[in-house]
Write an enzyme that holds these catalytic residues in place. Sequence first.
Site, PDB file in Angstrom:
ATOM      1  N   LYS A 121      64.087  30.970   2.101  1.00  0.00           N
ATOM      2  CA  LYS A 121      64.994  30.665   2.694  1.00  0.00           C
ATOM      3  C   LYS A 121      66.031  29.119   1.448  1.00  0.00           C
ATOM      4  CE  LYS A 121      67.281  28.201   6.739  1.00  0.00           C
ATOM      5  NZ  LYS A 121      67.152  28.181   8.298  1.00  0.00           N
TER       6      LYS A 121
ATOM      7  N   ASP B  37      61.572  27.517  12.512  1.00  0.00           N
ATOM      8  CA  ASP B  37      61.306  26.685  11.062  1.00  0.00           C
ATOM      9  C   ASP B  37      60.524  25.543  11.306  1.00  0.00           C
ATOM     10  OD1 ASP B  37      63.355  28.028  11.225  1.00  0.00           O
ATOM     11  OD2 ASP B  37      65.107  27.630   9.753  1.00  0.00           O
TER      12      ASP B  37
ATOM     13  N   LYS C 253      60.981  27.926   3.348  1.00  0.00           N
ATOM     14  CA  LYS C 253      62.375  27.168   3.175  1.00  0.00           C
ATOM     15  C   LYS C 253      61.927  25.767   2.110  1.00  0.00           C
ATOM     16  CE  LYS C 253      65.029  25.106   6.494  1.00  0.00           C
ATOM     17  NZ  LYS C 253      65.685  24.681   8.117  1.00  0.00           N
TER      18      LYS C 253
END
Length: 216
Positions: free
Chosen positions: A180, A89, A151
Amino acid sequence: MEINKYIDHTILKATATEKDIVDLCAEAKEYNFFSVCVNSAFVRLAKEQLKGSDVKVCTVVGFPLGAMSTEAKVFETRQALKDGAEEVDMVINLGALKSRNFKIVEEEIAAIKRETGDKILKVIIETCYLTPQEIVVASEIAVKSKADFVKTSTGFGNDGARLENIELMKNAVNGKAKLKASGGIKNLDTALSFIEAGVERIGTSSGVSIVKELNK
């Protein structure tokens, strides 16, 4: 519903100890979460703890500000993968996005995606600092750079995931990347509202209490 499989069981605070990581991994195995998400210094430890389980190791890169050089982020990614990370991430270069220097943002994500290869890359755009238009642009750039997920947040900004931002992101990625949500997702109702909105993964440190709430 297997809500546990939506959850990246997360501990990213600066004061997290080795014991905290060991405990996180034990919980992840017990509740069969999708992954644990840890800072890159703890990837090797998490990998050892999760040996023989289905739980994946996710790590963060350029966290939490995103303001490192591309070379530093690429190196951090490479080392994390070597240590056993299966998902990354990364935080985008928010300053470059705000400067409308979209080429820098795109090239950086693409460089990190080249490192991760067939492993999952999630791009954190930190929605709390962006205008609606910037959220759309950042999401489109992530897709163009071949990211697997976009995300919402690091959880360290001044706000977390919001449903209206998920809507913007969803329209922008147009099915070409997954979503996400993270930041402030602390109970079952909130988690379910994001799943209903189309999110395929949730980053939270409250995974255990969310699953317990569901099981009640």
